[in-house]
Design a protein around this motif. Structure first.
Motif, PDB file in Angstrom:
ATOM      1  N   GLY A 168       0.812  -1.214   0.000  1.00  0.00           N
ATOM      2  CA  GLY A 168       0.000   0.000   0.000  1.00  0.00           C
ATOM      3  C   GLY A 168       0.841   1.258   0.000  1.00  0.00           C
ATOM      4  O   GLY A 168       0.539   2.228  -0.709  1.00  0.00           O
ATOM      5  N   LYS A 169       1.917   1.259   0.773  1.00  0.00           N
ATOM      6  CA  LYS A 169       2.769   2.461   0.863  1.00  0.00           C
ATOM      7  C   LYS A 169       3.420   2.801  -0.469  1.00  0.00           C
ATOM      8  O   LYS A 169       3.423   3.955  -0.899  1.00  0.00           O
ATOM      9  CB  LYS A 169       3.849   2.247   1.926  1.00  0.00           C
ATOM     10  N   VAL A 170       4.003   1.806  -1.113  1.00  0.00           N
ATOM     11  CA  VAL A 170       4.700   2.111  -2.370  1.00  0.00           C
ATOM     12  C   VAL A 170       3.709   2.451  -3.483  1.00  0.00           C
ATOM     13  O   VAL A 170       4.030   3.220  -4.398  1.00  0.00           O
ATOM     14  CB  VAL A 170       5.633   0.954  -2.809  1.00  0.00           C
ATOM     15  N   SER A 171       2.508   1.908  -3.410  1.00  0.00           N
ATOM     16  CA  SER A 171       1.515   2.194  -4.441  1.00  0.00           C
ATOM     17  C   SER A 171       0.914   3.588  -4.275  1.00  0.00           C
ATOM     18  O   SER A 171       0.433   4.177  -5.254  1.00  0.00           O
ATOM     19  CB  SER A 171       0.403   1.139  -4.413  1.00  0.00           C
ATOM     20  N   GLN A 172       0.939   4.114  -3.065  1.00  0.00           N
ATOM     21  CA  GLN A 172       0.316   5.411  -2.810  1.00  0.00           C
ATOM     22  C   GLN A 172       0.978   6.529  -3.621  1.00  0.00           C
ATOM     23  O   GLN A 172       0.302   7.374  -4.216  1.00  0.00           O
ATOM     24  CB  GLN A 172       0.389   5.745  -1.320  1.00  0.00           C
TER      25      GLN A 172
END
Length: 339
Positions: free
Chosen positions: A263-267
């Motif tokens: 989720g963090k890298v996709s944000q």
């Protein structure tokens, strides 16, 4: 003399774990996108920096972007064979190799890439990774914000694609274009602008940010404004590279290889894509077509044969396609990512 030997042995016994925990290692990470665009600058690079910081400098990650070490379709094998320690993989570049994961490529299933990244991460580790990617360690899942259809002329319904040549994002999208009577034009992303300018292609399925990354705003200024599809990459790690790490360094990697990090890298990439969409909408030279409810229903109905083909491919490999599909839908619902 005997006492000295015992004391030295005791010291070595204590120092062994300490030395192991202080292990310093350099990992080679390869990817195929330009280093300045969002997938790298707002996804891959921050992840690597976080790993290095969390390890207090024990782990160093050298990043090789833009296909320096190998072509994009080769990146999975590069990780398996230990050519690199970490690699960025697009399963859609190797049609038929990862039939279970290809479910994530079917259009109109997800409308939020950050939530979908967590859903895909959890679903795939439970339902497909052991069958398809057991020879690597999966670190994170990295889709862009739902991509759109960008064309030279108005396209609002599936029938409008008949006879048009479209550069598809991946193998599943190529099949969808074919089903609708269009012609898929398979060229690497950096060559899309040339294909459009020469008339080889009349449209492209791309994330919003790619309009600026590849300078396509004049080539395809008409946009179908709906969450069309995902292209979901993964960062994977060579198992031998992981096994050779100390326990302390393994713990750092484990802490950065989970659905939260997906989720963090996709944000960052999602934020960049949405900013690009807003910028395009503010440009009077761009045309945005919002499909009606009936047109959305027609698009979704047109994609149904893709599910049948996907089920056949998974079943041929011995998978329980219905159960895997139900699990994916449940994961999308759980993370509020379903279209």
């Amino acid at each position: 003399m005997k006492k000295t030997t015992v004391a030295l042995g005791a010291i070595l016994a204590v120092m062994g774990p300490l030395a192991a925990s202080a292990q310093e290692v350099t990992l080679r990470l390869s990817h195929w996108v330009p280093p300045t665009i969002a997938p790298a600058s707002k996804g891959i690079n921050p992840w690597a920096e976080a790993v290095m910081e969390a390890s207090e400098g024990r782990i160093k990650i050298d990043i090789f972007p833009a296909q320096q070490l190998g072509k994009a379709p080769d990146h999975y094998d590069m990780a398996v064979q230990g050519i690199v320690d970490l690699s960025y993989v697009n399963p859609g570049y190797t049609a038929g190799r990862f039939p279970i994961y290809a479910l994530t490529e079917i259009p109109f299933m997800a409308d939020d890439s950050v939530a979908a990244s967590k859903a895909i991460h959890e679903w795939y580790l439970a339902n497909g990774a052991e069958a398809e990617m057991s020879d690597v360690k999966i670190c994170f899942v990295h889709p862009h914000a739902p991509g759109a259809l960008h064309t030279q002329e108005n396209v609002t319904s599936p029938a409008d694609l008949k006879g048009k040549n479209i550069r598809p994002a991946h193998a599943t999208m190529a099949r969808f274009v074919s089903l609708l009577g269009g012609g898929p034009v398979q060229v690497p992303a950096p060559e899309v602008r040339e294909a459009l300018s020469k008339g080889t292609a009349e449209g492209v399925t791309f994330p919003w940010g790619a309009q600026y990354d590849f300078k396509l705003t004049e080539e395809v200024p008409v946009h179908l404004d709906m969450p069309f599809y995902l292209s979901s990459q993964l960062l994977v790690m060579n198992k031998g590279s992981y096994d050779r790490l100390s326990d302390a360094n393994k713990a750092v990697i484990d802490d950065h290889c989970n659905l939260d990090w997906s989720g963090k890298v996709s944000q960052g990439w999602a934020d960049d894509d949405m900013a690009a969409r807003e910028r395009l909408m503010a440009d009077d030279a761009q045309t945005f077509n919002t499909p009606t409810e009936a047109e959305v229903a027609a698009w979704r109905e047109a994609s149904m044969p893709l599910f049948d083909e996907w089920k056949a491919a998974v079943t041929a490999k011995g998978g329980d396609a219905d159960a895997i599909l139900d699990a994916y839908k449940a994961a999308l619902d759980k993370f509020d990512a379903a279209y």
